[in-house]
Design a protein around this motif. Structure first.
Motif, PDB file in Angstrom:
ATOM      1  N   ALA A 167       0.711  -1.174  -0.138  1.00 25.23           N
ATOM      2  CA  ALA A 167       0.127  -0.005   0.350  1.00 25.23           C
ATOM      3  C   ALA A 167       0.326   1.053  -0.445  1.00 25.23           C
ATOM      4  O   ALA A 167       1.645   0.917   1.199  1.00 25.23           O
ATOM      5  N   GLN A 168       0.786   2.839  -0.574  1.00 29.45           N
ATOM      6  CA  GLN A 168       0.862   4.010  -0.358  1.00 29.45           C
ATOM      7  C   GLN A 168       0.179   3.961   0.572  1.00 29.45           C
ATOM      8  O   GLN A 168      -0.767   4.377   0.766  1.00 29.45           O
ATOM      9  N   ALA A 169       1.010   3.688   1.787  1.00 30.72           N
ATOM     10  CA  ALA A 169       0.613   4.922   3.267  1.00 30.72           C
ATOM     11  C   ALA A 169       1.004   6.102   3.759  1.00 30.72           C
ATOM     12  O   ALA A 169       1.655   6.623   3.299  1.00 30.72           O
ATOM     13  N   THR A 170       0.076   6.651   4.109  1.00 34.20           N
ATOM     14  CA  THR A 170      -0.203   7.717   5.192  1.00 34.20           C
ATOM     15  C   THR A 170      -0.351   7.524   6.121  1.00 34.20           C
ATOM     16  O   THR A 170      -1.640   7.041   6.186  1.00 34.20           O
ATOM     17  N   ILE A 171       0.882   8.561   7.255  1.00 36.26           N
ATOM     18  CA  ILE A 171      -0.525   8.300   9.141  1.00 36.26           C
ATOM     19  C   ILE A 171      -0.383   9.825   9.257  1.00 36.26           C
ATOM     20  O   ILE A 171       0.378  10.535   8.494  1.00 36.26           O
ATOM     21  N   LEU A 172      -1.340   9.840   9.969  1.00 39.96           N
ATOM     22  CA  LEU A 172      -0.873  11.395  10.621  1.00 39.96           C
ATOM     23  C   LEU A 172      -1.086  10.816  11.866  1.00 39.96           C
ATOM     24  O   LEU A 172      -2.292  10.581  12.502  1.00 39.96           O
ATOM     25  N   ASP A 173      -0.915  11.842  12.156  1.00 43.08           N
ATOM     26  CA  ASP A 173      -0.758  11.612  13.948  1.00 43.08           C
ATOM     27  C   ASP A 173      -0.101  12.911  13.837  1.00 43.08           C
ATOM     28  O   ASP A 173       0.624  14.299  13.926  1.00 43.08           O
ATOM     29  N   ARG A 174      -0.268  13.609  15.739  1.00 41.99           N
ATOM     30  CA  ARG A 174       0.147  15.125  16.386  1.00 41.99           C
ATOM     31  C   ARG A 174       2.021  14.987  16.724  1.00 41.99           C
ATOM     32  O   ARG A 174       2.288  15.774  16.577  1.00 41.99           O
ATOM     33  N   ASP A 175       2.038  13.714  16.531  1.00 42.92           N
ATOM     34  CA  ASP A 175       3.526  13.802  16.999  1.00 42.92           C
ATOM     35  C   ASP A 175       4.211  14.149  16.549  1.00 42.92           C
ATOM     36  O   ASP A 175       4.308  12.908  15.331  1.00 42.92           O
ATOM     37  N   ARG A 176       5.212  15.258  15.985  1.00 35.71           N
ATOM     38  CA  ARG A 176       5.939  15.377  14.404  1.00 35.71           C
ATOM     39  C   ARG A 176       7.729  14.501  14.740  1.00 35.71           C
ATOM     40  O   ARG A 176       7.813  13.407  13.217  1.00 35.71           O
ATOM     41  N   ARG A 177       7.503  14.473  15.703  1.00 30.22           N
ATOM     42  CA  ARG A 177       9.245  13.828  16.408  1.00 30.22           C
ATOM     43  C   ARG A 177       8.869  12.531  15.911  1.00 30.22           C
ATOM     44  O   ARG A 177       9.588  11.386  15.018  1.00 30.22           O
ATOM     45  N   ALA A 178       7.915  11.351  15.774  1.00 31.55           N
ATOM     46  CA  ALA A 178       7.988  10.545  15.521  1.00 31.55           C
ATOM     47  C   ALA A 178       7.086  10.118  14.647  1.00 31.55           C
ATOM     48  O   ALA A 178       7.806   8.799  14.174  1.00 31.55           O
ATOM     49  N   GLY A 179       6.397  11.343  14.090  1.00 26.05           N
ATOM     50  CA  GLY A 179       6.075  10.386  12.657  1.00 26.05           C
ATOM     51  C   GLY A 179       7.679  10.670  11.574  1.00 26.05           C
ATOM     52  O   GLY A 179       6.795   9.616  10.601  1.00 26.05           O
ATOM     53  N   ALA A 183      -1.298  16.447  11.924  1.00 28.95           N
ATOM     54  CA  ALA A 183      -2.631  17.335  13.096  1.00 28.95           C
ATOM     55  C   ALA A 183      -3.240  16.658  14.081  1.00 28.95           C
ATOM     56  O   ALA A 183      -2.891  15.285  14.531  1.00 28.95           O
ATOM     57  N   ASP A 184      -3.638  17.320  15.060  1.00 28.54           N
ATOM     58  CA  ASP A 184      -4.157  16.721  16.611  1.00 28.54           C
ATOM     59  C   ASP A 184      -5.608  16.670  15.389  1.00 28.54           C
ATOM     60  O   ASP A 184      -6.332  17.363  15.253  1.00 28.54           O
ATOM     61  N   VAL A 185      -6.042  14.811  16.268  1.00 32.80           N
ATOM     62  CA  VAL A 185      -7.540  14.643  15.204  1.00 32.80           C
ATOM     63  C   VAL A 185      -8.634  15.486  16.217  1.00 32.80           C
ATOM     64  O   VAL A 185      -9.700  15.306  15.216  1.00 32.80           O
ATOM     65  N   ALA A 186      -8.217  15.519  17.323  1.00 36.13           N
ATOM     66  CA  ALA A 186      -9.189  16.444  18.104  1.00 36.13           C
ATOM     67  C   ALA A 186      -9.729  18.358  17.240  1.00 36.13           C
ATOM     68  O   ALA A 186     -10.923  18.434  17.218  1.00 36.13           O
ATOM     69  N   ASP A 187      -9.007  18.862  17.115  1.00 38.76           N
ATOM     70  CA  ASP A 187      -8.498  19.557  15.812  1.00 38.76           C
ATOM     71  C   ASP A 187      -9.923  19.278  14.692  1.00 38.76           C
ATOM     72  O   ASP A 187      -9.183  18.897  13.403  1.00 38.76           O
ATOM     73  N   THR A 188     -10.980  19.503  14.113  1.00 38.42           N
ATOM     74  CA  THR A 188     -11.578  18.343  13.161  1.00 38.42           C
ATOM     75  C   THR A 188     -12.072  19.238  12.389  1.00 38.42           C
ATOM     76  O   THR A 188     -11.296  18.695  11.173  1.00 38.42           O
ATOM     77  N   GLU A 189     -11.517  20.280  11.676  1.00 37.16           N
ATOM     78  CA  GLU A 189     -12.082  21.096  11.246  1.00 37.16           C
ATOM     79  C   GLU A 189     -10.769  21.455  10.667  1.00 37.16           C
ATOM     80  O   GLU A 189     -10.352  20.825   9.294  1.00 37.16           O
ATOM     81  N   ASN A 190      -9.592  21.064  10.801  1.00 33.31           N
ATOM     82  CA  ASN A 190      -7.946  21.289  11.023  1.00 33.31           C
ATOM     83  C   ASN A 190      -7.566  19.330  10.050  1.00 33.31           C
ATOM     84  O   ASN A 190      -6.581  19.570   8.471  1.00 33.31           O
ATOM     85  N   LEU A 191      -8.594  18.849  10.705  1.00 32.60           N
ATOM     86  CA  LEU A 191      -8.321  17.683  10.187  1.00 32.60           C
ATOM     87  C   LEU A 191      -8.792  16.781   8.896  1.00 32.60           C
ATOM     88  O   LEU A 191      -7.922  16.786   8.328  1.00 32.60           O
ATOM     89  N   ARG A 192     -10.312  18.066   8.868  1.00 31.60           N
ATOM     90  CA  ARG A 192     -10.700  17.907   7.983  1.00 31.60           C
ATOM     91  C   ARG A 192      -9.903  18.053   6.274  1.00 31.60           C
ATOM     92  O   ARG A 192      -9.742  17.768   4.864  1.00 31.60           O
ATOM     93  N   ALA A 193      -8.945  19.286   6.908  1.00 34.27           N
ATOM     94  CA  ALA A 193      -8.310  19.861   5.824  1.00 34.27           C
ATOM     95  C   ALA A 193      -7.038  19.274   5.754  1.00 34.27           C
ATOM     96  O   ALA A 193      -7.347  19.607   3.867  1.00 34.27           O
ATOM     97  N   CYS A 194      -6.412  19.307   6.520  1.00 39.41           N
ATOM     98  CA  CYS A 194      -5.384  18.280   6.410  1.00 39.41           C
ATOM     99  C   CYS A 194      -5.831  17.177   4.726  1.00 39.41           C
ATOM    100  O   CYS A 194      -4.651  16.789   3.480  1.00 39.41           O
ATOM    101  N   ILE A 195      -7.226  16.675   5.273  1.00 39.04           N
ATOM    102  CA  ILE A 195      -6.989  15.076   4.693  1.00 39.04           C
ATOM    103  C   ILE A 195      -7.639  15.360   3.669  1.00 39.04           C
ATOM    104  O   ILE A 195      -6.888  14.699   2.069  1.00 39.04           O
ATOM    105  N   ALA A 196      -8.202  16.434   3.609  1.00 38.12           N
ATOM    106  CA  ALA A 196      -8.349  16.790   1.603  1.00 38.12           C
ATOM    107  C   ALA A 196      -7.284  17.472   1.046  1.00 38.12           C
ATOM    108  O   ALA A 196      -6.627  16.861  -0.584  1.00 38.12           O
TER     109      ALA A 196
END
Length: 245
Positions: free
Chosen positions: A32-44, A58-71
């Protein structure tokens, strides 16, 4: 199942550590072509340096920013919602701000990511929605009522997505882990002591912790063509903890 996900684009939230990281690694191994989403920059960034994948901070708790990042990242064939945070407090000791944050991370983020990826999946008439819940969502939790409520909501939401999206060739399933040896669990044990660890093991029929790779194997299966006739289901990866639920 080598190559089972070749050519698929997968998004894994909470993909920088624990269960999410194990799933992302397994997806890459399967092509797969995988993308990970996480708020921990160092680990990512460490994951990107070690494996062939992309990283969205991205922080998943910030749902508006989350949707924008995914788009901005484009379309995906597979979505795995693995980001989550546990609770270790009785309900009367839990404040409204705390339960709102737990619900935002564990439930509302699942709404947001699903809402962001579904239009493209529907247009392609293919998709795999895989949500990581918990046996707590089926059994309840003493000292984790809000977490259990959120995970129960994830299970019900996933069934609804299965009902709404089968006509588009999209499947929606839940993995319900039991106690899995992750950094989150180790932090809980560090705070609660060895007795807590033994209690977690004792709650399973197999009398041990599970591993992130065991959950990842289930995710690979549900994402693959081999699971094309499975939807609306909750698969316990919990050492038998879910029997009777």
């Amino acid at each position: 199942m080598t190559g089972a996900l070749t050519g698929r684009r997968a998004l894994v939230t909470g993909g920088a550590s624990g269960i999410g990281a194990a799933i992302a690694r397994a997806f890459v191994r399967e092509g797969a072509q995988a993308t990970i989403l996480d708020r921990d920059r160092r680990a990512g960034e460490a994951m990107v340096g070690e494996y062939e994948l992309a990283f969205i901070e991205a922080d998943v708790a910030d749902t508006e920013n989350l949707r924008a990042c995914i788009a901005a990242a484009g379309s995906f064939d597979i979505l795995v919602n693995s980001a989550g945070v546990d609770q270790h407090a009785f309900f009367t000791a839990t404040s409204p701000p705390e339960w709102r944050r737990w619900l935002a991370i564990n439930l509302e983020a699942v709404f947001a990511t699903t809402h962001a990826v579904l239009p493209a999946m529907q247009a392609a008439r293919f998709g795999r929605l895989i949500n990581i819940a918990s046996e707590a969502g089926r059994r309840g939790s003493r000292g984790g009522s809000v977490y259990a409520a959120a995970k129960g909501g994830v299970i019900a939401f996933t069934k609804s997505m299965a009902l709404e999206n089968a006509r588009y060739g999209i499947t929606a399933n839940v993995i319900a882990p039991g106690p899995i040896d992750t950094p989150m669990l180790r932090r809980a044990v560090a705070a609660g002591g060895e007795r807590l660890l033994e209690g977690m093991k004792g709650a399973t029929l197999l009398q041990r912790l599970g591993t992130p790779d065991e959950v990842a194997a289930a995710a690979v299966f549900l994402a693959s063509d081999a699971a094309g006739y499975i939807t609306g289901e909750t698969l316990g990866v919990s050492g038998g903890m879910g029997i009777g639920t």
